[in-house]
Design an enzyme around this catalytic site. Structure first.
Site, PDB file in Angstrom:
ATOM      1  N   ARG A  73       0.846  -1.188   0.000  1.00 52.93           N
ATOM      2  CA  ARG A  73       0.000   0.000   0.000  1.00 52.93           C
ATOM      3  C   ARG A  73       0.882   1.239   0.000  1.00 52.93           C
ATOM      4  O   ARG A  73       1.908   1.278   0.667  1.00 52.93           O
ATOM      5  CB  ARG A  73      -0.910   0.016   1.228  1.00 52.93           C
ATOM      6  CG  ARG A  73      -2.065  -0.966   1.140  1.00 52.93           C
ATOM      7  CD  ARG A  73      -2.972  -0.867   2.334  1.00 52.93           C
ATOM      8  NE  ARG A  73      -2.349  -1.378   3.533  1.00 52.93           N
ATOM      9  CZ  ARG A  73      -1.780  -0.644   4.464  1.00 52.93           C
ATOM     10  NH1 ARG A  73      -1.785   0.664   4.380  1.00 52.93           N
ATOM     11  NH2 ARG A  73      -1.228  -1.198   5.512  1.00 52.93           N
ATOM     12  N   HIS A 112     -10.292  -2.260  11.945  1.00 51.59           N
ATOM     13  CA  HIS A 112      -9.242  -3.112  11.382  1.00 51.59           C
ATOM     14  C   HIS A 112      -8.984  -4.252  12.370  1.00 51.59           C
ATOM     15  O   HIS A 112      -7.979  -4.252  13.074  1.00 51.59           O
ATOM     16  CB  HIS A 112      -7.990  -2.244  11.183  1.00 51.59           C
ATOM     17  CG  HIS A 112      -6.907  -2.889  10.378  1.00 51.59           C
ATOM     18  ND1 HIS A 112      -5.604  -2.483  10.432  1.00 51.59           N
ATOM     19  CD2 HIS A 112      -6.938  -3.901   9.474  1.00 51.59           C
ATOM     20  CE1 HIS A 112      -4.870  -3.219   9.614  1.00 51.59           C
ATOM     21  NE2 HIS A 112      -5.662  -4.086   9.017  1.00 51.59           N
ATOM     22  N   LYS A 151      -9.675  -2.168   2.015  1.00 48.54           N
ATOM     23  CA  LYS A 151      -9.247  -1.038   2.848  1.00 48.54           C
ATOM     24  C   LYS A 151     -10.039   0.225   2.502  1.00 48.54           C
ATOM     25  O   LYS A 151     -10.399   1.002   3.384  1.00 48.54           O
ATOM     26  CB  LYS A 151      -7.751  -0.781   2.664  1.00 48.54           C
ATOM     27  CG  LYS A 151      -6.878  -1.965   2.977  1.00 48.54           C
ATOM     28  CD  LYS A 151      -7.083  -2.455   4.382  1.00 48.54           C
ATOM     29  CE  LYS A 151      -6.083  -3.541   4.731  1.00 48.54           C
ATOM     30  NZ  LYS A 151      -6.317  -4.054   6.088  1.00 48.54           N
ATOM     31  N   CYS A 177       1.048  -8.022  11.574  1.00 42.49           N
ATOM     32  CA  CYS A 177       1.411  -8.304  12.976  1.00 42.49           C
ATOM     33  C   CYS A 177       0.752  -9.587  13.459  1.00 42.49           C
ATOM     34  O   CYS A 177       0.662  -9.835  14.659  1.00 42.49           O
ATOM     35  CB  CYS A 177       1.009  -7.148  13.883  1.00 42.49           C
ATOM     36  SG  CYS A 177       2.114  -5.744  13.763  1.00 42.49           S
ATOM     37  N   TYR A 220      -1.593  -3.270  -6.909  1.00 44.19           N
ATOM     38  CA  TYR A 220      -1.382  -3.991  -5.637  1.00 44.19           C
ATOM     39  C   TYR A 220      -2.697  -4.086  -4.850  1.00 44.19           C
ATOM     40  O   TYR A 220      -3.411  -3.085  -4.678  1.00 44.19           O
ATOM     41  CB  TYR A 220      -0.305  -3.301  -4.776  1.00 44.19           C
ATOM     42  CG  TYR A 220      -0.285  -3.906  -3.399  1.00 44.19           C
ATOM     43  CD1 TYR A 220       0.260  -5.181  -3.199  1.00 44.19           C
ATOM     44  CD2 TYR A 220      -0.893  -3.274  -2.318  1.00 44.19           C
ATOM     45  CE1 TYR A 220       0.209  -5.787  -1.953  1.00 44.19           C
ATOM     46  CE2 TYR A 220      -0.939  -3.870  -1.067  1.00 44.19           C
ATOM     47  CZ  TYR A 220      -0.387  -5.132  -0.895  1.00 44.19           C
ATOM     48  OH  TYR A 220      -0.457  -5.732   0.332  1.00 44.19           O
ATOM     49  N   ASP A 268      -9.292  -9.609   9.255  1.00 47.60           N
ATOM     50  CA  ASP A 268      -8.787  -8.259   8.950  1.00 47.60           C
ATOM     51  C   ASP A 268      -9.757  -7.125   9.280  1.00 47.60           C
ATOM     52  O   ASP A 268      -9.325  -6.062   9.681  1.00 47.60           O
ATOM     53  CB  ASP A 268      -8.416  -8.194   7.455  1.00 47.60           C
ATOM     54  CG  ASP A 268      -7.534  -7.011   7.114  1.00 47.60           C
ATOM     55  OD1 ASP A 268      -6.619  -6.704   7.906  1.00 47.60           O
ATOM     56  OD2 ASP A 268      -7.757  -6.378   6.072  1.00 47.60           O
ATOM     57  N   SER A 327      -1.028  -3.855  10.312  1.00 47.83           N
ATOM     58  CA  SER A 327      -0.784  -4.792   9.213  1.00 47.83           C
ATOM     59  C   SER A 327       0.449  -5.656   9.479  1.00 47.83           C
ATOM     60  O   SER A 327       1.449  -5.173  10.010  1.00 47.83           O
ATOM     61  CB  SER A 327      -0.563  -4.012   7.917  1.00 47.83           C
ATOM     62  OG  SER A 327      -1.617  -3.105   7.742  1.00 47.83           O
ATOM     63  N   ARG A 386       1.562 -12.259  -1.104  1.00 42.57           N
ATOM     64  CA  ARG A 386       0.247 -12.535  -0.521  1.00 42.57           C
ATOM     65  C   ARG A 386      -0.422 -13.773  -1.108  1.00 42.57           C
ATOM     66  O   ARG A 386      -0.109 -14.197  -2.216  1.00 42.57           O
ATOM     67  CB  ARG A 386      -0.680 -11.335  -0.797  1.00 42.57           C
ATOM     68  CG  ARG A 386      -0.199 -10.018  -0.202  1.00 42.57           C
ATOM     69  CD  ARG A 386      -0.641  -9.888   1.212  1.00 42.57           C
ATOM     70  NE  ARG A 386      -0.159  -8.675   1.846  1.00 42.57           N
ATOM     71  CZ  ARG A 386      -0.801  -8.074   2.845  1.00 42.57           C
ATOM     72  NH1 ARG A 386      -1.938  -8.538   3.289  1.00 42.57           N
ATOM     73  NH2 ARG A 386      -0.287  -7.010   3.432  1.00 42.57           N
TER      74      ARG A 386
HETATM   75  C1  OXD Z   1      -3.027  -4.665   5.393  1.00 44.37           C
HETATM   76  C2  OXD Z   1      -3.739  -5.813   4.819  1.00 44.37           C
HETATM   77  O1  OXD Z   1      -2.099  -4.133   4.762  1.00 44.37           O
HETATM   78  O2  OXD Z   1      -4.610  -6.366   5.492  1.00 44.37           O
HETATM   79  O3  OXD Z   1      -3.398  -4.273   6.506  1.00 44.37           O
HETATM   80  O4  OXD Z   1      -3.444  -6.185   3.670  1.00 44.37           O
HETATM   81 MN    MN Z   2      -5.081  -5.295   7.303  1.00 44.13          MN
END
Ligand code: OXD
Ligand code: MN
Length: 591
Positions: free
Chosen positions: A69, A226, A206, A250, A197, A277, A248, A375
């Site tokens: 991102r 989130h 998002k 984590c 992306y 998420d 993100s 991903r």
């Molecule tokens: C992020 C995702 O970047 O969930 O938070 O992809």
């Molecule tokens: Mn996320």
């Protein structure tokens, strides 16, 4: 197709701007998807993987400068800068439409524009929202078909005059200098151009489900967060649900899909994954907070995912999955760093370049086979622990909210806020060390309130106030906790084993909600005594445990300074409740 006049007019207007050769409406059928897969393979956009070993799976490579991102190119385009607040990039709507419009103009010449009707949340749920994404990327279509409920059923639900978020995306020329991700919350509109992306282009995720939805949630009295959602089932069949916010990369996906550790197995816990998420939460008629996961797939980070860290994810991604920016092996399967297998002797790396383990770049740095932010996009229903309530229109009741960050020091393994207002303060001041999901220097500590810093679609001071106000609507507010799985010792070694063992901490969290577990009062909240956590079957020295649960006043006084500095950015807009909690913490620390 549709008799929705406004929708048809908007598609026409966007087509006049982008000039596609063709317009194709996505109907959600398997036959259409198969046609698109073939077309995308022929165009070199996706590559079919080994049909035997990875049935229904594809590999996609993004442009080399388009792997995460781009927060610097992401804008909240509200009428005034103050509406967007000090933590968002802001651009005036007129200017934003003009600037992005220049890049969109003619960008789809020679291409097809796909119209994707999608629902965030189960189709027909009163808590779901409908969006329409226009895109010139089949990769986006195929991902959206996994991540959202998409196709004719959504158009039907929309009827002839239903509300929808207008989402326009074009890859354009994938030039980073001509890349913009624009949000117009007042217009219920998202414009994303110049990127391919996922986080920038799967606009339901998002952009809609967090940035635009958080704005709408503030207006309408609910919450778009989130957060992962998971259920913990006890042997008597009672399931309690928690929602947890981590920045993100984590470990939200790992936590949401965890397996109970060996030592706790005999207690008979079962874990149910609702989402990894995003959580949309609102107060139901019982006065409790209920949550739905608006998505229907997982867009998870591949490196580090393996049968030890997340066996359920591994079982989820072995079919019907799109992999992005991982390494391609000679047998037409894939590989990533810290996965299940050791590195293959050779392969094609995420950039499409021949690769061998141990290769180094000009600066002597190891070249990764898979990008650190590579991903998988996989259907949620393939997850062995997926909750049957994913499709329930009312979602699940939330017993506890957990905030968490990646902190080498300062934050103990777990603590409980004294009350809702304090919990909101804990969320508002949480911090984490930067990971590969964002551009920028990794390892640097950044404040990331409620893990929403990059995703809040309006002024964060108002967002804090919204959080504080939610308490008034709740008869039984969830308790709020903070966890930190990443605390390190003096030698930089992680103190806590993490993964499945985290269930021990969730057990304490739920026991606290049910008044069943002890704790000691510290200046930052209630912290468990080592004996309050069930350590059956886990060997961890008393010293380590003490260090994990330590609240070091000296460190916290320093932390308080960082919190103050961050909060001062909101100036006069900072709500009273946050100021009060700051002063209370200061007092408790004896500053
Ligand atoms: C992020 C995702 O970047 O969930 O938070 O992809
Ligand atoms: Mn996320």
């Amino acid at each position: 197709m549709t008799d929705h006049k406004k929708l048809k007019a908007w598609v026409k207007k966007c087509a006049a701007l982008c000039r596609p050769d063709k317009i194709v409406w996505i109907d959600g059928s398997a036959a259409q998807r198969a046609r698109l897969e073939k077309e995308s393979i022929a165009a070199g956009e996706i590559h079919r993987l080994n049909r035997k070993k990875l049935p229904g799976c594809f590999l996609h490579r993004t442009a080399i400068n388009d792997v995460a991102r781009t927060e610097g190119l992401t804008f909240i385009c509200t009428p005034t800068k103050k509406d967007a607040g000090p933590t968002n990039n802001w651009m005036a709507p007129d200017k934003a439409y003009e600037k992005a419009g220049d890049i969109f103009r003619g960008s789809m010449k020679g291409r097809t524009m796909y119209v994707i009707p999608f629902s965030m949340g189960p189709v027909g749920s009163p808590f779901s929202k409908i969006g329409i994404e226009l895109t010139d990327s089949i990769y986006v279509v195929l991902n959206m078909l996994i991540m959202t409920r998409a196709g004719d059923k959504v158009l039907k639900q929309l009827g002839t005059n239903g509300e929808f978020t207008k989402c326009l995306h074009s890859k354009a020329d994938l030039d980073i200098n001509r890349r913009l991700i624009m949000h117009f919350p007042q217009d219920n509109t998202i414009w994303s151009v110049g990127s391919g992306y996922g986080g920038n282009v799967l606009l339901g995720k998002k952009c809609l489900a967090l940035r635009v939805a958080s704005y709408q949630a503030n207006q309408e009295g609910w919450m778009a967060e989130h957060m992962l959602i998971m259920g913990i089932e006890e042997p008597d069949g009672r399931i309690q649900y928690i929602a947890a916010a981590f920045p993100s990369a984590c470990g939200k996906t790992n936590l949401a899909m965890m397996l109970p550790p060996k030592g706790l197995k005999k207690k008979g816990y079962k874990i149910w994954t609702v989402g990894d998420d995003i959580a949309w939460m609102r107060v139901d008629s019982d006065g409790r907070l209920w949550a739905i996961n608006p998505e229907s797939g997982f867009f998870g980070v591949a490196p580090g995912t393996n049968s030890k860290t997340n066996p359920n994810a591994m079982a989820t991604v072995n079919r019907n999955t799109i992999f992005t920016n991982v390494l391609l092996k000679p047998d037409n399967t894939i590989w990533w760093e810290d996965g299940d297998e050791s590195a293959p002797p050779e392969g094609i790396d995420w950039r499409g370049v021949p690769w061998k383990p141990g290769m180094v770049d000009d600066e002597g740095k190891t070249i990764k086979g898979a990008h650190p932010n590579s991903r998988f996009t996989a259907p949620a229903k393939q997850c062995p622990t997926i909750s049957y309530r994913l499709e329930h229109h009312h979602g699940v009741p939330i017993s506890a909210i957990i905030f968490g960050g990646r902190r080498a020091h300062v934050a103990p393994l777990v603590y409980e806020a004294f009350n809702w207002e304090h919990g909101v303060y804990v969320g508002a001041t949480m911090a984490s060390e930067r990971t590969a999901a964002q551009f920028g220097k990794q390892g640097e500590v950044r404040r990331d309130p409620m893990a929403m810093l990059p995703f809040c679609g309006y002024n964060m001071a108002r967002y804090f106030r919204h959080w504080l106000d939610m308490e008034k609507k709740l008869d039984k507010a969830p308790k709020i906790f903070h966890v930190n799985w990443f605390r390190q010792d003096k030698d930089g070694k992680f103190l806590w084993p993490g993964f499945g063992e985290n269930l021990r901490i969730l057990e304490w969290v739920l026991d606290r909600c049910n008044d069943k577990a002890g704790a000691r009062k510290t200046p930052i909240g209630f912290v468990p005594n080592p004996t309050d956590i069930d350590m059956t079957g886990l060997k961890l020295s008393n010293d380590k445990m003490r260090e994990l649960l330590l609240v070091d006043k000296k460190e916290w006084k320093q932390e308080l300074k960082g919190q103050k500095e961050f909060l001062s950015r909101f100036e006069k807009d900072l709500p009273q409740g946050i100021k009060r909690q700051y002063l209370l913490l200061k007092k408790r620390l004896g500053v």
